[in-house]
Write a protein that holds these residues in place. Sequence first.
Motif, short mmCIF file in Angstrom:
data_model
loop_
_atom_site.label_atom_id
_atom_site.label_comp_id
_atom_site.label_asym_id
_atom_site.label_seq_id
_atom_site.Cartn_x
_atom_site.Cartn_y
_atom_site.Cartn_z
N VAL A 44 -2.75 0.10 -4.65
CA VAL A 44 -2.93 1.52 -4.34
C VAL A 44 -3.84 1.58 -3.12
O VAL A 44 -4.90 0.95 -3.11
N CYS A 45 -3.46 2.34 -2.09
CA CYS A 45 -4.28 2.42 -0.88
C CYS A 45 -5.65 3.03 -1.21
O CYS A 45 -5.72 4.12 -1.76
N PRO A 46 -6.75 2.34 -0.88
CA PRO A 46 -8.07 2.89 -1.21
C PRO A 46 -8.45 4.09 -0.34
O PRO A 46 -9.35 4.85 -0.70
N LYS A 47 -7.74 4.25 0.79
CA LYS A 47 -8.05 5.39 1.69
C LYS A 47 -7.36 6.67 1.22
O LYS A 47 -7.98 7.71 1.14
N CYS A 48 -6.03 6.57 0.96
CA CYS A 48 -5.28 7.81 0.69
C CYS A 48 -4.61 7.83 -0.69
O CYS A 48 -4.02 8.83 -1.07
N GLY A 49 -4.68 6.73 -1.43
CA GLY A 49 -4.11 6.71 -2.78
C GLY A 49 -2.61 6.49 -2.83
O GLY A 49 -2.01 6.58 -3.90
N CYS A 50 -1.99 6.22 -1.67
CA CYS A 50 -0.55 6.03 -1.61
C CYS A 50 -0.14 4.69 -2.25
O CYS A 50 -0.86 3.71 -2.18
N LEU A 51 1.05 4.68 -2.90
CA LEU A 51 1.53 3.45 -3.55
C LEU A 51 2.44 2.61 -2.65
O LEU A 51 2.63 1.42 -2.89
N LYS A 63 -0.61 -3.24 3.91
CA LYS A 63 -0.75 -2.17 4.89
C LYS A 63 -0.13 -0.93 4.29
O LYS A 63 1.02 -0.94 3.87
N CYS A 64 -0.90 0.15 4.23
CA CYS A 64 -0.44 1.39 3.62
C CYS A 64 0.69 1.99 4.45
O CYS A 64 0.57 2.12 5.67
N ALA A 65 1.79 2.39 3.78
CA ALA A 65 2.94 2.97 4.49
C ALA A 65 2.63 4.40 4.95
O ALA A 65 3.25 4.89 5.88
N ALA A 66 1.69 5.05 4.33
CA ALA A 66 1.39 6.44 4.69
C ALA A 66 0.32 6.53 5.79
O ALA A 66 0.54 7.16 6.82
N CYS A 67 -0.82 5.88 5.60
CA CYS A 67 -1.92 6.06 6.56
C CYS A 67 -2.16 4.84 7.44
O CYS A 67 -2.96 4.89 8.37
N GLY A 68 -1.46 3.74 7.16
CA GLY A 68 -1.56 2.56 8.03
C GLY A 68 -2.80 1.71 7.78
O GLY A 68 -3.00 0.69 8.44
ZN LIG Z 1 -3.25 4.97 2.81
#
Ligand SMILES: [Zn+2]
Length: 320
Positions: A44-51, A63-68
């Motif tokens: 789980v992205c620690p910055k934005c919570g995206c999976l 690497k987060c797909a939403a916020c990078g």
């Molecule tokens: Zn993110």
Amino acid sequence: MAQHFLLSAESRTLSLKEIYKGGEEKAYDTFKRLRWASTQGEPVCPKCGCLDHYEIPTRRKFKCAACGAQFSVTSGSIFASRKLSFTDLLAAICLFVNGSKGMSSVQFSRDLDVQYKTAFVLSHKLREALSAETKDEILEGEVEIDGAFFGGTVRPTNRVEDRKDRRTKEHQSDRRRVVIALRERAGRTLTFIRHREAEGVEIARARMLAGSKLFADEANHWDALEADYASTRINHSESYSDGHGKHTNMVESYFSRLRRMVVGQHHHVSHKYLYQYANHAAWLEDHRRRSNGGNAFAILGGALNHPVSRIWAGYWQRGS
Ligand SMILES: [Zn+2]
């Protein structure tokens, strides 16, 4: 006679042998499952919570797909910028929970074959993580309170005529502190470091639910709590227990563990770190009947969900 819990097989669910046989990949998996417990180990992205994420497998990063944002299983946790492998960290936690009277940094560094400084900071980070369990805890039901002095002992000099009366205030060390402990008989133990035991009165009011029952010795300052809580007072010069629940045995059992930890493992403790040892002993006491695997995973899960330590991250670099 029932077998003592620590001697039973149920108390041993994790071993160093098993950790090293399992290897780095298996240990890494354990970290993922405990960091991201609600998604069964899925990052789980620690910055934005995206999976949604991309894997950078060679570096065990995502690497987060939403916020990078790039992150790892330890990003933003107490193990951020870790230097030890996942197997070594897991082994460290196993050793740490097996030490039922605590663990000195010297022994820790030898067992793990790491520098003293590494062992010192790691053990203090683990203590910080386990203390978080009771940060907002309010006690209720039957609660025992007591205090005990630690540290700053003034050694008696050899010659009798040079000796000072160590009971008087001016001859006591300014490094001496009292550990105040509140122990819920069916629950947790909370500890506080103060200069005087009487400061425990305000602490009790803040951390004990109204309607709770208090058990304390005959020290005068606890009288003030009789208006707030149904109180039972124990006169230790008469007896330690009446056999009907009139005792402070549980809080005393806590202090004997802390005393054995200080004397047997640390030998000398700085009043600066006394709160860490006091909390560590409370945690061991509260979880004494849980398996070592259960205790290890509780600490690891706590540490992975605890923010970067403000005190212990970069401790030696700051030269404090
Ligand atoms: Zn993110």
